[in-house]
Every structure is written in structure tokens, then in C-alpha cells.
Design a protein around this motif. Structure first.
Motif, PDB file in Angstrom:
ATOM      1  N   ARG A 196      -8.443  -1.943  -0.365  1.00 30.71           N
ATOM      2  CA  ARG A 196      -7.047  -2.450  -0.353  1.00 30.71           C
ATOM      3  C   ARG A 196      -6.107  -1.244  -0.995  1.00 30.71           C
ATOM      4  O   ARG A 196      -4.915  -1.112  -0.788  1.00 30.71           O
ATOM      5  N   ALA A 197      -6.888  -0.549  -1.828  1.00 34.12           N
ATOM      6  CA  ALA A 197      -6.187   0.530  -2.570  1.00 34.12           C
ATOM      7  C   ALA A 197      -5.786   1.869  -1.276  1.00 34.12           C
ATOM      8  O   ALA A 197      -4.723   2.289  -1.431  1.00 34.12           O
ATOM      9  N   LEU A 198      -6.807   2.013  -0.481  1.00 38.84           N
ATOM     10  CA  LEU A 198      -6.806   2.931   0.563  1.00 38.84           C
ATOM     11  C   LEU A 198      -5.500   2.619   1.751  1.00 38.84           C
ATOM     12  O   LEU A 198      -4.654   3.291   1.958  1.00 38.84           O
ATOM     13  N   VAL A 199      -5.390   1.039   1.964  1.00 40.99           N
ATOM     14  CA  VAL A 199      -4.192   0.648   2.627  1.00 40.99           C
ATOM     15  C   VAL A 199      -3.033   0.967   2.093  1.00 40.99           C
ATOM     16  O   VAL A 199      -1.916   1.237   2.728  1.00 40.99           O
ATOM     17  N   GLU A 200      -2.904   0.742   0.808  1.00 38.35           N
ATOM     18  CA  GLU A 200      -1.537   0.917  -0.057  1.00 38.35           C
ATOM     19  C   GLU A 200      -1.283   2.384  -0.070  1.00 38.35           C
ATOM     20  O   GLU A 200       0.051   2.681   0.365  1.00 38.35           O
ATOM     21  N   HIS A 201      -2.286   3.314  -0.488  1.00 31.96           N
ATOM     22  CA  HIS A 201      -1.996   4.488  -0.616  1.00 31.96           C
ATOM     23  C   HIS A 201      -2.087   5.561   0.325  1.00 31.96           C
ATOM     24  O   HIS A 201      -1.674   6.665   0.254  1.00 31.96           O
ATOM     25  N   GLY A 202      -3.102   5.335   1.154  1.00 34.10           N
ATOM     26  CA  GLY A 202      -3.326   6.477   2.313  1.00 34.10           C
ATOM     27  C   GLY A 202      -4.511   7.391   1.521  1.00 34.10           C
ATOM     28  O   GLY A 202      -4.653   7.339   0.459  1.00 34.10           O
ATOM     29  N   TYR A 203      -5.224   7.840   2.203  1.00 37.85           N
ATOM     30  CA  TYR A 203      -6.556   8.644   1.721  1.00 37.85           C
ATOM     31  C   TYR A 203      -5.791   9.690   0.821  1.00 37.85           C
ATOM     32  O   TYR A 203      -6.451  10.151  -0.118  1.00 37.85           O
ATOM     33  N   ALA A 204      -4.914  10.503   1.438  1.00 37.87           N
ATOM     34  CA  ALA A 204      -4.583  11.750   0.756  1.00 37.87           C
ATOM     35  C   ALA A 204      -4.006  11.494  -0.622  1.00 37.87           C
ATOM     36  O   ALA A 204      -4.341  12.130  -1.840  1.00 37.87           O
ATOM     37  N   ASP A 205      -3.413  10.388  -1.042  1.00 40.65           N
ATOM     38  CA  ASP A 205      -2.764   9.930  -2.422  1.00 40.65           C
ATOM     39  C   ASP A 205      -3.622   9.217  -2.938  1.00 40.65           C
ATOM     40  O   ASP A 205      -3.289   8.839  -4.159  1.00 40.65           O
ATOM     41  N   VAL A 232      -7.259   4.827  11.145  1.00 40.83           N
ATOM     42  CA  VAL A 232      -6.543   5.944  11.409  1.00 40.83           C
ATOM     43  C   VAL A 232      -6.902   7.001  10.142  1.00 40.83           C
ATOM     44  O   VAL A 232      -7.305   8.113  10.716  1.00 40.83           O
ATOM     45  N   GLU A 233      -6.749   6.486   9.098  1.00 42.08           N
ATOM     46  CA  GLU A 233      -6.884   7.199   7.790  1.00 42.08           C
ATOM     47  C   GLU A 233      -8.001   7.872   7.937  1.00 42.08           C
ATOM     48  O   GLU A 233      -8.333   9.296   7.631  1.00 42.08           O
TER      49      GLU A 233
END
Length: 205
Positions: free
Chosen positions: A17-26, A116-117
Motif C-alpha cells: 500500500r505504501a509503495l502505491v502511494e509514495h513510489g519507490y524513490a520516495d 512499473v516501479e
């Protein structure tokens, strides 16, 4: 402190869930801890780093999309191949909830973004590249197995199953990537139509 499989799974789900919200870099371990509702130090009891956790999370995708099919006998290859394509392009909440207690509400967007990330990160990280290669190998094996069954059951024409599987997977990956990274909202549906046409073309009926 002992390790609990349920907690480990909850951490993976929070990372999803966090990766979907923030993206890998952030994305940070703190973000995952906030999503989990726990002190981030708990995560380090189970995983050495953010990357260690995300690599482990890819195993969840294998379980969702592939492991459930491994032992299942193939009796109607054409239907199964169409269902598999739809499952990859349009994953449904019920399907993901079989292995995740609390997935994001918009499963299709979440899965596409994570694809994609993590595949983009594999451009730079050899550990991720090894894992994404294994995942893609499993996808190819699954499609090839269905195609071979269709040929043996004389439901499909005698095409090259490996080459045809590569063709289908290329289209699926391109559709997901295009749909996620551009404003071409119809890209995924367009790819599904193209792949459906391929399946019709190789069908004996």
C-alpha cells in the motif's frame, strides 16, 4: 523476540500500500511503519532493508497470479488462457484477497503501479533484476504450459508455444506499462483485444 508469519505478511501488505502511494524513490521504512501502524523498528526484525522487503513482496505476486495455477489440471486451455490474460490485465480484489488481508481498494491501479516501479528499479539493481527475471520466467512457463495443453488437446493449432508465449507476454507488459505511464487510458483494454485476437487465430475453431 520471535518471528510471526502473520506479522511478516502484514508488513508486506503495508509495503504494498505504501509503495502505491509514495513510489519507490520516495518510499521509506517510516512510511511503511506508518501504513502498518507500528514502530518502523519492527520491520527491521523481519527484513534487512527496504529493498529486502520489496523483493520479498514480489513473492506475493507470484502466489497471487501463478501459484494458484501450478497444480491445476488444464481441461479447457482456450478459456484458461483468456482468463489468465484478464487476470494479469484486470486483477480483481477477490483474487488478491486470497493472499492479502488488506490490499489497496483499487487493485488494478495498484498492481500496475507496482509493476512499473519495481521493473524500472530493476534497470539499476541486479538483485531486483534477478527477481523480476524469475517472475517473468514463471509467467512465460505458465503461458507456455497452457499453450502446450491446447495443442495436445487439439484446441490450438501446432504453433511454437515458447515463441507465442513470448509474444503474448510482450503485449501484456507493454499494455500495463503504457496504461500506467501515459494518458492512454484504453491501452490495457486495447492489448486485451489484441491478445484475444491472437488466441482466436491459433484456435482450431
Amino acid at each position: 523476540m520471535g518471528r510471526h508469519p502473520e506479522t511478516e505478511q502484514r508488513i508486506r501488505e503495508a509495503a504494498f500500500r505504501a509503495l502505491v502511494e509514495h513510489g519507490y524513490a520516495d518510499l521509506s521504512i517510516k512510511d511503511i511503519g506508518d501504513e502498518l501502524g507500528q514502530n518502523p523498528s519492527l520491520i527491521y526484525h523481519y527484513f534487512d532493508s527496504k529493498d529486502d522487503l520489496l523483493l520479498s513482496m514480489l513473492d506475493v505476486f507470484v502466489e497471487i497470479f501463478l501459484d494458484q495455477r501450478t497444480e491445476k489440471p488444464i481441461t479447457d486451455p482456450e478459456t484458461e488462457l483468456r482468463e489468465f490474460v484478464g487476470q494479469i490485465l484486470h486483477p480483481k480484489p477477490a483474487q488478491v484477497e486470497q493472499v492479502m488481508f488488506a490490499p489497496p481498494s483499487d487493485i488494478e491501479t495498484a498492481v500496475s503501479r507496482i509493476f512499473v516501479e519495481l521493473w524500472a528499479h530493476a534497470t539499476w539493481d541486479p538483485d531486483f533484476r534477478r527477481k523480476t527475471t524469475l517472475v517473468e520466467d514463471r509467467l512465460r512457463e505458465t503461458v507456455t504450459r497452457i499453450l502446450r495443453a491446447g495443442i495436445e488437446l487439439e484446441q490450438f493449432r501446432p504453433v511454437d508455444p515458447e515463441l507465442t508465449a513470448d509474444h503474448i507476454l510482450f503485449l501484456l507488459k507493454q499494455g500495463i506499462h503504457t496504461g500506467t505511464t501515459t494518458n492512454r487510458d484504453a491501452a490495457v483494454d486495447r492489448v486485451q483485444t489484441i491478445v484475444d485476437g491472437i488466441i482466436t487465430d491459433i484456435s482450431r475453431e
